[in-house]
Design an enzyme around this catalytic site. Structure first.
Site, PDB file in Angstrom:
ATOM      1  N   PHE A  32      13.395  -6.299  13.561  1.00  0.00           N
ATOM      2  CA  PHE A  32      12.564  -5.448  12.732  1.00  0.00           C
ATOM      3  C   PHE A  32      11.991  -4.453  13.336  1.00  0.00           C
ATOM      4  CE2 PHE A  32      12.613  -9.892  11.224  1.00  0.00           C
ATOM      5  CZ  PHE A  32      12.620  -9.869   9.933  1.00  0.00           C
ATOM      6  N   GLU A  38       0.760  -1.281  -0.129  1.00  0.00           N
ATOM      7  CA  GLU A  38       0.008  -0.164  -0.117  1.00  0.00           C
ATOM      8  C   GLU A  38       0.693   1.222  -0.008  1.00  0.00           C
ATOM      9  OE1 GLU A  38      -2.829  -0.293   3.243  1.00  0.00           O
ATOM     10  OE2 GLU A  38      -3.717  -2.128   2.345  1.00  0.00           O
ATOM     11  N   PRO A  39       0.223   2.435  -0.286  1.00  0.00           N
ATOM     12  CA  PRO A  39       1.007   3.617  -0.377  1.00  0.00           C
ATOM     13  C   PRO A  39       2.027   3.669   1.037  1.00  0.00           C
ATOM     14  CG  PRO A  39      -0.953   4.279  -1.115  1.00  0.00           C
ATOM     15  CD  PRO A  39      -1.195   2.794  -0.433  1.00  0.00           C
ATOM     16  N   ASN A  86       6.996 -16.292  -0.880  1.00  0.00           N
ATOM     17  CA  ASN A  86       8.124 -16.934  -0.639  1.00  0.00           C
ATOM     18  C   ASN A  86       8.324 -17.872  -2.099  1.00  0.00           C
ATOM     19  OD1 ASN A  86      10.003 -18.281   1.377  1.00  0.00           O
ATOM     20  ND2 ASN A  86       9.086 -20.018   1.100  1.00  0.00           N
ATOM     21  N   GLU A 129       9.508  -8.080  -3.468  1.00  0.00           N
ATOM     22  CA  GLU A 129       9.707  -9.447  -2.671  1.00  0.00           C
ATOM     23  C   GLU A 129      10.652  -9.439  -1.583  1.00  0.00           C
ATOM     24  OE1 GLU A 129       7.878 -11.942  -3.710  1.00  0.00           O
ATOM     25  OE2 GLU A 129       7.181 -11.273  -5.945  1.00  0.00           O
TER      26      GLU A 129
HETATM   27  P1  FAD Z   1       9.521   0.581   2.627  1.00  0.00           P
HETATM   28  O1  FAD Z   1       9.105  -0.469   3.236  1.00  0.00           O
HETATM   29  O2  FAD Z   1       9.348   1.841   2.965  1.00  0.00           O
HETATM   30  O3  FAD Z   1      11.286   0.496   2.834  1.00  0.00           O
HETATM   31  C1  FAD Z   1      12.113   1.917   2.485  1.00  0.00           C
HETATM   32  C2  FAD Z   1      13.450   1.380   2.976  1.00  0.00           C
HETATM   33  O4  FAD Z   1      13.460   1.318   4.521  1.00  0.00           O
HETATM   34  C3  FAD Z   1      14.054   0.221   2.344  1.00  0.00           C
HETATM   35  O5  FAD Z   1      15.404   0.323   2.086  1.00  0.00           O
HETATM   36  C4  FAD Z   1      13.717  -0.863   3.424  1.00  0.00           C
HETATM   37  O6  FAD Z   1      14.507  -2.177   3.411  1.00  0.00           O
HETATM   38  C5  FAD Z   1      14.030   0.058   4.362  1.00  0.00           C
HETATM   39  N1  FAD Z   1      13.498  -0.713   5.892  1.00  0.00           N
HETATM   40  C6  FAD Z   1      12.187  -0.809   6.063  1.00  0.00           C
HETATM   41  N2  FAD Z   1      11.874  -1.115   7.422  1.00  0.00           N
HETATM   42  C7  FAD Z   1      13.372  -1.490   7.693  1.00  0.00           C
HETATM   43  C8  FAD Z   1      13.553  -1.827   9.062  1.00  0.00           C
HETATM   44  N3  FAD Z   1      12.838  -2.416  10.041  1.00  0.00           N
HETATM   45  N4  FAD Z   1      14.960  -2.172   9.391  1.00  0.00           N
HETATM   46  C9  FAD Z   1      15.861  -1.608   8.144  1.00  0.00           C
HETATM   47  N5  FAD Z   1      15.413  -1.227   7.175  1.00  0.00           N
HETATM   48  C10 FAD Z   1      14.208  -1.020   6.772  1.00  0.00           C
HETATM   49  N6  FAD Z   1       3.975  -5.171  -4.163  1.00  0.00           N
HETATM   50  C11 FAD Z   1       2.715  -5.836  -4.449  1.00  0.00           C
HETATM   51  O7  FAD Z   1       1.992  -5.940  -3.278  1.00  0.00           O
HETATM   52  N7  FAD Z   1       2.439  -6.602  -5.519  1.00  0.00           N
HETATM   53  C12 FAD Z   1       3.359  -6.418  -6.655  1.00  0.00           C
HETATM   54  O8  FAD Z   1       2.955  -6.889  -7.774  1.00  0.00           O
HETATM   55  C13 FAD Z   1       4.285  -5.764  -6.306  1.00  0.00           C
HETATM   56  N8  FAD Z   1       5.193  -5.219  -7.767  1.00  0.00           N
HETATM   57  C14 FAD Z   1       6.130  -4.472  -7.580  1.00  0.00           C
HETATM   58  C15 FAD Z   1       6.661  -3.781  -8.808  1.00  0.00           C
HETATM   59  C16 FAD Z   1       7.754  -2.953  -8.884  1.00  0.00           C
HETATM   60  C17 FAD Z   1       8.400  -2.508 -10.018  1.00  0.00           C
HETATM   61  C18 FAD Z   1       8.115  -2.339  -7.626  1.00  0.00           C
HETATM   62  C19 FAD Z   1       9.296  -1.382  -7.466  1.00  0.00           C
HETATM   63  C20 FAD Z   1       7.577  -2.746  -6.421  1.00  0.00           C
HETATM   64  C21 FAD Z   1       6.405  -3.677  -6.509  1.00  0.00           C
HETATM   65  N9  FAD Z   1       5.750  -4.234  -5.191  1.00  0.00           N
HETATM   66  C22 FAD Z   1       4.742  -4.917  -5.241  1.00  0.00           C
HETATM   67  C23 FAD Z   1       6.006  -3.379  -4.129  1.00  0.00           C
HETATM   68  C24 FAD Z   1       7.353  -3.807  -3.136  1.00  0.00           C
HETATM   69  O9  FAD Z   1       7.089  -5.318  -2.726  1.00  0.00           O
HETATM   70  C25 FAD Z   1       7.757  -2.946  -2.036  1.00  0.00           C
HETATM   71  O10 FAD Z   1       8.126  -1.808  -2.756  1.00  0.00           O
HETATM   72  C26 FAD Z   1       8.600  -3.309  -1.073  1.00  0.00           C
HETATM   73  O11 FAD Z   1       7.914  -4.408  -0.254  1.00  0.00           O
HETATM   74  C27 FAD Z   1       9.296  -2.254  -0.186  1.00  0.00           C
HETATM   75  O12 FAD Z   1       8.201  -1.301   0.140  1.00  0.00           O
HETATM   76  P2  FAD Z   1       8.506   0.121  -0.088  1.00  0.00           P
HETATM   77  O13 FAD Z   1       8.722   0.340  -1.186  1.00  0.00           O
HETATM   78  O14 FAD Z   1       7.240   0.771   0.564  1.00  0.00           O
HETATM   79  O15 FAD Z   1       9.606   0.536   0.920  1.00  0.00           O
END
Ligand code: FAD
Length: 394
Positions: free
Chosen positions: A393, A139-140, A250, A373
């Site tokens: 986490f 989600e956003p 997974n 993933e």
């Molecule tokens: P955030 O969770 O906001 O993380 C930002 C940064 O903070 C990252 O470096 C992260 O590792 C770090 N971080 C967060 N928490 C911690 C912690 N506790 N300790 C240390 N570091 C931390 N999602 C779907 O559901 N379905 C899809 O089909 C799908 N397709 C995608 C396709 C593309 C091209 C992309 C780019 C993303 C897609 N995603 C999809 C979403 C993707 O799974 C998420 O972008 C991913 O899970 C990371 O979430 P976020 O981008 O909100 O980053």
């Protein structure tokens, strides 16, 4: 002794059966005929023209949900599925994403946690490529931490479900026929449920996300759920809680362990051939020790990555693959594949930044693969917890 093969420097092909090699060849053939000549153009334009036709061809080849049994799926091994992912991603990570999301996320969710009726309705069409699926978890405001999702599903007096919320970064969403959407059903975070949502349902929309500089040959969208009304039997009956989406992730991550090495192979092949042809200071740049060190390190990491993928594939086929081991594979192979692409980029010099060569396309694609993933950081924390017993986490 057998001849040295630069594209299989450690001789890992010896460990593959004739059937496995045949699967790999058939996927390689489709990629070479149908996608390789055009994919740089698709990347530049930011679209896959005729994605429906392409998906049907992938279905005819048997790669959609290929490791699932029954319901029109090919019922192949995890190792064969992995080999297919490597070939698809050697073409483009966007192509592998299309197949991963279809088979390992959307189809797997229905196959593993769905009702008989849901399976009969969707899986044969999805396996054939007649229906495209997507998987809405992110989600956003909730990425790495999906447990706090805001999308809500409530049941009215008649038993219908009503879904409200937004999903973000959803691969295939704008072109999908069906979405597996995860939503909170109470104030208790343990009550996350999955829903099978035909995208034609009133209140469902999936605007495309533009301006990506990575995975451009892949369609990504938001999902907006505005009072989407679904029958009581739209819920996936067999799972409640984050275990549902995590089990699907997974599966898809396992494919990425192999796929990332495909992107690496393509970049490595490009760099090796370029280095042999490009001359500076009166000789091919492949004759310089600094270039040879780069190529040698690429070959070593490529061989190690494929070996790890194959080992994990054999464990998966034996029913012995743990999620932490998938984290080892995803963490290592995406990181090393990215490093191989970046190094290949330097060998090509200025040409390394051009779409005339596959290198920067793969490199940019892998930036997404590093994040989706489960980010590198999340997989590091998964391993940190497995090693120390201490979750870090939050
Ligand atoms: P955030 O969770 O906001 O993380 C930002 C940064 O903070 C990252 O470096 C992260 O590792 C770090 N971080 C967060 N928490 C911690 C912690 N506790 N300790 C240390 N570091 C931390 N999602 C779907 O559901 N379905 C899809 O089909 C799908 N397709 C995608 C396709 C593309 C091209 C992309 C780019 C993303 C897609 N995603 C999809 C979403 C993707 O799974 C998420 O972008 C991913 O899970 C990371 O979430 P976020 O981008 O909100 O980053």
């Amino acid at each position: 002794l057998p001849a040295f093969d630069p594209m299989d420097p450690a001789g890992i092909d010896d460990l593959l059966s004739a059937d496995e090699l045949a699967v790999r060849d058939s996927v390689r053939h489709l990629c070479a005929e149908r996608v390789d000549p055009y994919v740089a153009d698709w990347f530049e334009r930011g679209e896959i023209p005729d994605i429906r036709g392409l998906t049907k061809e992938l279905g005819a080849l048997g790669v959609l949900g290929m490791h699932l049994e029954g319901y029109g799926c090919a019922g192949m091994s995890a190792t064969e599925y992995g080999l297919a992912c490597l070939e698809l991603e050697a073409t483009d990570s966007g192509l592998r994403s299309l197949v991963s999301v279809q088979g390992s996320l959307a189809m797997f969710a229905i196959w593993r946690w769905g009702s008989e009726d849901q399976k009969q309705t969707w899986l044969p069409r999805m396996a054939a490529g007649d229906a495209i699926g997507c998987f809405g978890l992110t989600e956003p405001d909730q990425g790495s931490d999906p447990g706090g999702m805001r999308t809500r599903a409530r049941q009215d007096a008649g038993g219908d479900w009503i879904l409200d919320g937004r999903k973000m970064w959803i691969t295939n969403a704008p072109v999908a026929d069906v979405a597996v959407v995860w939503a909170q059903t109470s104030d208790n975070p343990a009550d996350i449920r999955g829903f099978v949502v035909p995208t034609s349902t009133s209140g469902f929309s999936a605007p495309e996300i533009k301006h990506k500089l990575s995975l451009r040959a892949s369609v990504t969208g938001e999902i907006v759920l505005d009072g989407v009304r679904l029958p009581a039997d739209a819920v996936l009956p067999e799972v409640t809680g984050l275990k549902g989406p995590l089990s699907c992730l997974n599966e898809a991550r396992y494919g990425i362990v192999w796929g990332a090495m495909g992107a690496a192979r393509s970049a490595f092949a490009s760099a090796l051939s370029y280095a042999g042809e490009r001359e500076q200071f009166g000789r091919p740049i492949s004759g310089f020790q600094l270039t040879q060190e780069k190529l040698a390190n690429m070959a070593v990491e490529y061989a190690k990555g494929v070996m790890l993928a194959l080992h994990l594939g054999r464990r998966k086929d034996a029913g012995r693959l743990r999620p932490e081991q998938v984290s080892i594979g995803k963490l290592n192979n995406v990181r090393e594949a990215l490093e191989i692409c970046r190094t290949a980029r330097t060998i090509l010099g200025a040409n390394g930044i051009s779409l005339e060569y596959p290198v920067i396309r793969h490199m940019n694609n892998l930036e997404s693969v590093l994040t989706y993933e489960g980010t590198t950081e999340m997989h590091t924390l998964v391993l940190g917890q497995a090693l120390t017993g201490q979750p870090a986490f939050r």
